[in-house]
Design a protein around this motif. Sequence first.
Motif, PDB file in Angstrom:
ATOM      1  N   ILE A  71      -5.711  -5.335  67.979  1.00 29.81           N
ATOM      2  CA  ILE A  71      -4.670  -4.336  67.741  1.00 29.81           C
ATOM      3  C   ILE A  71      -3.866  -4.102  69.018  1.00 29.81           C
ATOM      4  O   ILE A  71      -2.636  -4.012  68.998  1.00 29.81           O
ATOM      5  N   ARG A  72      -4.565  -4.008  70.124  1.00 27.92           N
ATOM      6  CA  ARG A  72      -3.887  -3.821  71.407  1.00 27.92           C
ATOM      7  C   ARG A  72      -2.952  -4.990  71.711  1.00 27.92           C
ATOM      8  O   ARG A  72      -1.797  -4.806  72.099  1.00 27.92           O
ATOM      9  N   ALA A  73      -3.446  -6.212  71.499  1.00 30.03           N
ATOM     10  CA  ALA A  73      -2.630  -7.389  71.769  1.00 30.03           C
ATOM     11  C   ALA A  73      -1.436  -7.465  70.821  1.00 30.03           C
ATOM     12  O   ALA A  73      -0.350  -7.905  71.207  1.00 30.03           O
ATOM     13  N   SER A  74      -1.607  -7.019  69.569  1.00 32.51           N
ATOM     14  CA  SER A  74      -0.500  -7.024  68.619  1.00 32.51           C
ATOM     15  C   SER A  74       0.597  -6.061  69.050  1.00 32.51           C
ATOM     16  O   SER A  74       1.792  -6.386  68.984  1.00 32.51           O
ATOM     17  N   ALA A  75       0.207  -4.866  69.504  1.00 36.58           N
ATOM     18  CA  ALA A  75       1.206  -3.904  69.982  1.00 36.58           C
ATOM     19  C   ALA A  75       1.920  -4.430  71.218  1.00 36.58           C
ATOM     20  O   ALA A  75       3.140  -4.274  71.372  1.00 36.58           O
ATOM     21  N   GLU A  76       1.167  -5.065  72.126  1.00 37.18           N
ATOM     22  CA  GLU A  76       1.779  -5.612  73.342  1.00 37.18           C
ATOM     23  C   GLU A  76       2.702  -6.772  73.013  1.00 37.18           C
ATOM     24  O   GLU A  76       3.725  -6.973  73.674  1.00 37.18           O
ATOM     25  N   LYS A  77       2.335  -7.555  71.994  1.00 39.79           N
ATOM     26  CA  LYS A  77       3.201  -8.660  71.594  1.00 39.79           C
ATOM     27  C   LYS A  77       4.578  -8.153  71.185  1.00 39.79           C
ATOM     28  O   LYS A  77       5.610  -8.708  71.577  1.00 39.79           O
ATOM     29  N   VAL A  78       4.600  -7.093  70.380  1.00 39.99           N
ATOM     30  CA  VAL A  78       5.876  -6.521  69.952  1.00 39.99           C
ATOM     31  C   VAL A  78       6.653  -6.010  71.167  1.00 39.99           C
ATOM     32  O   VAL A  78       7.869  -6.239  71.284  1.00 39.99           O
ATOM     33  N   LEU A  79       5.970  -5.332  72.068  1.00 39.65           N
ATOM     34  CA  LEU A  79       6.633  -4.766  73.246  1.00 39.65           C
ATOM     35  C   LEU A  79       7.232  -5.861  74.125  1.00 39.65           C
ATOM     36  O   LEU A  79       8.404  -5.792  74.509  1.00 39.65           O
ATOM     37  N   TYR A  80       6.431  -6.875  74.452  1.00 35.99           N
ATOM     38  CA  TYR A  80       6.874  -7.893  75.401  1.00 35.99           C
ATOM     39  C   TYR A  80       7.819  -8.910  74.774  1.00 35.99           C
ATOM     40  O   TYR A  80       8.554  -9.579  75.498  1.00 35.99           O
ATOM     41  N   THR A  81       7.816  -9.041  73.462  1.00 35.23           N
ATOM     42  CA  THR A  81       8.681 -10.022  72.814  1.00 35.23           C
ATOM     43  C   THR A  81      10.056  -9.462  72.491  1.00 35.23           C
ATOM     44  O   THR A  81      11.060 -10.166  72.619  1.00 35.23           O
ATOM     45  N   PHE A  82      10.128  -8.179  72.103  1.00 35.24           N
ATOM     46  CA  PHE A  82      11.381  -7.640  71.580  1.00 35.24           C
ATOM     47  C   PHE A  82      11.988  -6.496  72.389  1.00 35.24           C
ATOM     48  O   PHE A  82      13.198  -6.291  72.305  1.00 35.24           O
ATOM     49  N   LEU A  83      11.199  -5.744  73.142  1.00 36.79           N
ATOM     50  CA  LEU A  83      11.676  -4.450  73.626  1.00 36.79           C
ATOM     51  C   LEU A  83      11.975  -4.394  75.115  1.00 36.79           C
ATOM     52  O   LEU A  83      12.960  -3.768  75.521  1.00 36.79           O
ATOM     53  N   GLN A 120      24.054 -16.488  59.463  1.00 36.52           N
ATOM     54  CA  GLN A 120      25.359 -15.858  59.366  1.00 36.52           C
ATOM     55  C   GLN A 120      25.495 -14.642  60.273  1.00 36.52           C
ATOM     56  O   GLN A 120      26.519 -14.484  60.936  1.00 36.52           O
ATOM     57  N   GLN A 121      24.497 -13.777  60.315  1.00 37.46           N
ATOM     58  CA  GLN A 121      24.572 -12.603  61.179  1.00 37.46           C
ATOM     59  C   GLN A 121      24.188 -12.896  62.621  1.00 37.46           C
ATOM     60  O   GLN A 121      24.556 -12.152  63.537  1.00 37.46           O
ATOM     61  N   ARG A 122      23.417 -13.963  62.836  1.00 37.16           N
ATOM     62  CA  ARG A 122      22.924 -14.315  64.173  1.00 37.16           C
ATOM     63  C   ARG A 122      22.143 -13.154  64.803  1.00 37.16           C
ATOM     64  O   ARG A 122      22.228 -12.908  66.008  1.00 37.16           O
ATOM     65  N   SER A 123      21.408 -12.423  63.983  1.00 35.02           N
ATOM     66  CA  SER A 123      20.635 -11.286  64.497  1.00 35.02           C
ATOM     67  C   SER A 123      19.264 -11.235  63.833  1.00 35.02           C
ATOM     68  O   SER A 123      18.790 -10.176  63.448  1.00 35.02           O
ATOM     69  N   VAL A 124      18.647 -12.404  63.703  1.00 37.04           N
ATOM     70  CA  VAL A 124      17.349 -12.467  63.038  1.00 37.04           C
ATOM     71  C   VAL A 124      16.258 -11.784  63.859  1.00 37.04           C
ATOM     72  O   VAL A 124      15.203 -11.423  63.314  1.00 37.04           O
ATOM     73  N   ASP A 125      16.488 -11.559  65.160  1.00 33.05           N
ATOM     74  CA  ASP A 125      15.479 -10.892  65.982  1.00 33.05           C
ATOM     75  C   ASP A 125      15.196  -9.480  65.479  1.00 33.05           C
ATOM     76  O   ASP A 125      14.059  -9.001  65.579  1.00 33.05           O
ATOM     77  N   TYR A 126      16.195  -8.806  64.931  1.00 31.18           N
ATOM     78  CA  TYR A 126      15.972  -7.463  64.389  1.00 31.18           C
ATOM     79  C   TYR A 126      15.048  -7.523  63.174  1.00 31.18           C
ATOM     80  O   TYR A 126      14.147  -6.684  63.027  1.00 31.18           O
ATOM     81  N   LEU A 127      15.273  -8.507  62.305  1.00 33.49           N
ATOM     82  CA  LEU A 127      14.401  -8.640  61.150  1.00 33.49           C
ATOM     83  C   LEU A 127      13.001  -9.047  61.570  1.00 33.49           C
ATOM     84  O   LEU A 127      12.007  -8.551  61.021  1.00 33.49           O
ATOM     85  N   ASP A 128      12.884  -9.930  62.545  1.00 36.92           N
ATOM     86  CA  ASP A 128      11.560 -10.331  63.028  1.00 36.92           C
ATOM     87  C   ASP A 128      10.825  -9.153  63.660  1.00 36.92           C
ATOM     88  O   ASP A 128       9.600  -9.050  63.539  1.00 36.92           O
ATOM     89  N   PHE A 129      11.557  -8.286  64.346  1.00 39.24           N
ATOM     90  CA  PHE A 129      10.915  -7.092  64.902  1.00 39.24           C
ATOM     91  C   PHE A 129      10.344  -6.238  63.779  1.00 39.24           C
ATOM     92  O   PHE A 129       9.204  -5.769  63.845  1.00 39.24           O
ATOM     93  N   TRP A 130      11.136  -6.007  62.736  1.00 44.28           N
ATOM     94  CA  TRP A 130      10.652  -5.211  61.601  1.00 44.28           C
ATOM     95  C   TRP A 130       9.398  -5.843  61.003  1.00 44.28           C
ATOM     96  O   TRP A 130       8.408  -5.164  60.730  1.00 44.28           O
ATOM     97  N   LEU A 131       9.432  -7.159  60.799  1.00 48.27           N
ATOM     98  CA  LEU A 131       8.296  -7.839  60.178  1.00 48.27           C
ATOM     99  C   LEU A 131       7.062  -7.815  61.069  1.00 48.27           C
ATOM    100  O   LEU A 131       5.937  -7.673  60.580  1.00 48.27           O
TER     101      LEU A 131
END
Length: 382
Positions: free
Chosen positions: A193-205, A42-53
């Motif tokens: 941990i480094r790869a997890s932080a980079e995943k968030v950066l390269y996937t969402f930001l 409905q909101q078509r903005s699930v990427d924001y929730l996935d970023f939080w998760l």
Amino acid sequence: MATPSPTPDQARNRLPNLFEVLSRRTMAPVDLFSFYIYMRDQQRSVDYLDFWLDVSQHMSLCRHYVRELRRSVLIDTPELEKASKHSSSGLEGTSDSGLAGPSGTQEKPAATTPEQRLSAFLRSETQSRHSPSHSQGSQPSTQNTTPGSGHEPLPRPGFVANSNSNSPGTSGQDSSPGNISSSPQHTVNRADIRASAEKVLYTFLLPGAEREIILPQGILNQITSAIEEQGRDDPEVFDDAKDYVFQAMERDAFPGFLRSKALGNIVPPSMMLRLIVGLLALFGAFWTAFILIFLNFGRLTRCWLILPFTVGVYALATHQYMLDPILGLLGFSEYTFLSFHRMREPYVRKLIAKRSLMVLGAVILIDAALCCLFIFVPGKRL
């Protein structure tokens, strides 16, 4: 103060807030899974929730790493166990869900939260173990270094977790750190941990990212600089972005979610179908009623008008109130089109039951008025 337990709170006599939904303390139909579907469909903005998760998952990974590090130190030096209990209590004071309110604060945040102590520990370990030019010193030497170190820019890393998080099964559900890590025997090392932080950066930001979300440029620059130039990977890097996303969801999406799931029990495709069926049924009912009157059919024959009038009024009422009263009284809610599940949140179940009785009463009243009007009016053949 420790993060509240993720156990669902059945004694709540009110609607939940966004923090309680994200921390998995609610049940259907106002649980995290329902919120994920609402944000996606409905909101078509699930990427924001996935970023939080994903940021919360990164927090859980960091906490697991610190616990493993402490455990390995205690195994090597058992005499330090008693002295280390007090110093490590802050790092383990929060739950493994990794979820907290904006900036990791709770109702009355302490001067230094456990999340801040965890970030400070990881930053101090980075400074003591890695050289300034190689922020990933614990990784094999074949991996790329960070920008600003005189080498080639850092490419997209091989993510530890699955980057395809378009379903609640990846980011929307609990994942133990052992499932996140690709290390042997489910251990977590600094490279994870480094790869997890980079995943968030390269996937969402980053601009042009696979699932880019819109954030203020200042926040993006701060996070990019911290990860790629300063070599940081502690959870505090994402605090400002997490605050912004939380407030955006709380302001723009969560009120609509509560209206949809706590005050109603059907989804928009079902509402549209009911609108169409209701209009067609009422048109057929009025057309048939006038024909029977002007052809002077008897009242007994005209009693069949009860069927189309009832279907039409019921369908239009369910569309108007976003609520099917029969399903509501039975305790069911629609997750996706024609997919129904039982409601388990006590307060929402009682609220839906009360609204269902109100809607059902309105349907009966309007239907009875229309049927009486067209059944008992005198007929006249034209």
